[in-house]
Design an enzyme around this catalytic site. Structure first.
Site, PDB file in Angstrom:
ATOM      1  NE  ARG A 157      -4.137  -1.775   0.180  1.00 35.35           N
ATOM      2  CZ  ARG A 157      -4.165  -3.035  -0.243  1.00 35.35           C
ATOM      3  NH1 ARG A 157      -3.113  -3.564  -0.834  1.00 35.35           N
ATOM      4  NH2 ARG A 157      -5.253  -3.762  -0.110  1.00 35.35           N
ATOM      5  CB  SER A 209      -8.824  -1.763   3.820  1.00 36.85           C
ATOM      6  OG  SER A 209      -9.096  -3.061   3.392  1.00 36.85           O
ATOM      7  CD  GLU A 213      -5.890   0.860   2.133  1.00 37.66           C
ATOM      8  OE1 GLU A 213      -5.606  -0.290   2.476  1.00 37.66           O
ATOM      9  OE2 GLU A 213      -6.737   1.110   1.253  1.00 37.66           O
TER      10      GLU A 213
END
Ligand code: EPU
Length: 339
Positions: free
Chosen positions: A166, A239, A335
């Site tokens: 990520r 998420s 995130e």
């Protein structure tokens, strides 16, 4: 022309959380010329710029006192095909999942595990999107970005993107690079990645022993639809936290108290923990405060039941972070980008 900017535009349709804040200015850009023009106009008028794609990784906590520039460029093309490996290029504004479907319809494999991820092609490398054992870095063949500092175009190789879980060089330098188009190395022959979670089992339940890329995509779509809310029906940004990577000693300590700990050993000796599992153990699954909530089937996903503000969602996220830190000594990192 700055005349094409709209003023005081609600961003509700442009972020998947469905948060109703206003952009001071808003414009769609369809090609490199319009991108450069909008950036030049903004510089001239001394207006900051917020670039968005599908708005699926964004938590808006206030009106945006800037020009919101939405990447709306379209176009997909095959650049090379040697009979096995096929290089495909897509413009940044292409919606991700329809692009995946297009590649499958051409008989090309590589993107099947990344099916049904919201967002756009241009946003995908920003955080090296990943799902079911595949990340964009595994199929990446290069990209073209605009350097907002110098106005020059720059080509990025795989190494130069510094992809990690990520993460990428683009995420590390917010506001520097504007991704214009991305290239992918796909294949006429699928190399199946079926080992993550329930993928292989789902296929065998369907009696599929030798899956095609389309079969894998269909299985992943069905798994995602079962657990992940559709942003059209329930606002969310996928998420909300990254899965934390912690020292093995900490994972062992947590396991003493929670033998069911979901943990994935990493190559460097550290351990990645399933944040959704930690949040569920802490009792947050399905928790709701006003219209801000934790999804009832996937604790890693925060949801907007309708009128939640970005601040309410952020406050809920901070409570969860504090609780997980206190209970497990684990720091959860957000995130989505906060604005
Ligand atoms: N789990 C729980 N409770 C929950 C949620 C998960 O116990 O409420 C457990 C699951 O049972 C499983 C483990 O945690 O054992 C992992 O869950 P899951 O397979 O659903 O994946 P995840 O780790 O929660 C990550 C990605 C997702 C991606 C899936 C599948 C991150 C931050 N998230 O989620 O990506 O789709 O794996 O590969 O890495 C996204 O980034 O927006 C996203 C949806």
């Amino acid at each position: 022309m700055s005349g094409q900017w709209q003023e005081q535009v609600s961003l509700k349709p442009y972020n998947t959380f469905g948060i109703d804040v206003a952009a001071r200015y808003f414009t769609d850009v369809h090609n490199d010329v319009e991108v450069r023009q909008a950036l030049a106009d903004a510089k001239h008028r001394q207006v900051p710029v917020l670039v968005i794609g599908g708005g699926s990784n964004l938590l808006l906590t206030a009106d945006v006192q800037a020009l919101v520039m939405r990447m709306a460029s379209r176009g997909v093309r095959i650049l090379a095909d040697d009979g096995q490996r096929v290089i495909v290029e897509a413009e940044a504004g292409e919606p991700w999942h329809p692009f995946v479907q297009w590649s499958l319809a051409q008989g090309l494999a590589g993107l099947e595990n990344l099916s049904l991820i919201p967002g756009t092609v241009g946003a995908a490398p920003m955080q090296n999107i990943g799902a079911y054992g595949v990340e964009i870095k595994d199929v990446f063949a290069g990209l073209t970005a605009l350097d907002r500092q110098t106005g020059e175009l720059r080509e990025f190789t795989l190494e130069e993107c510094q992809f990690a879980y990520r993460d990428s060089v683009f995420k590390q330098h917010p506001g520097r690079w504007l991704i214009l188009r991305v290239r992918f190395a796909l294949s006429h022959v699928m190399q199946a990645h079926l080992d993550y979670g329930p993928v292989r089992q789902r296929l065998s339940e369907q009696g599929i022993g030798q899956p095609t890329a389309q079969n894998v995509s269909d299985a992943i779509c069905s798994i995602r639809r079962e657990k992940l809310p559709d942003p059209v029906e329930l606002g969310n940004a996928g998420s909300f936290f990254k899965n934390p990577v912690v020292a093995a000693v900490l994972a062992d300590r947590i396991r003493l108290q929670y033998p069911g700990l979901v943990a994935y050993p990493q190559a460097d000796g550290q351990v990645k923990l399933a944040a959704g599992w930690l949040i569920e153990q802490a009792g947050w699954k399905g928790h709701r405060e006003g219209d801000a909530g934790v999804h009832r089937l996937q604790s890693l996903v925060l949801v907007n039941y309708g009128q939640a503000s970005g601040l309410q969602l952020h406050q809920l996220a901070q409570k969860i972070q504090a609780d997980i830190l206190e209970r497990f000594d684990v720091r959860l990192e957000m995130e989505p980008n906060l604005y």
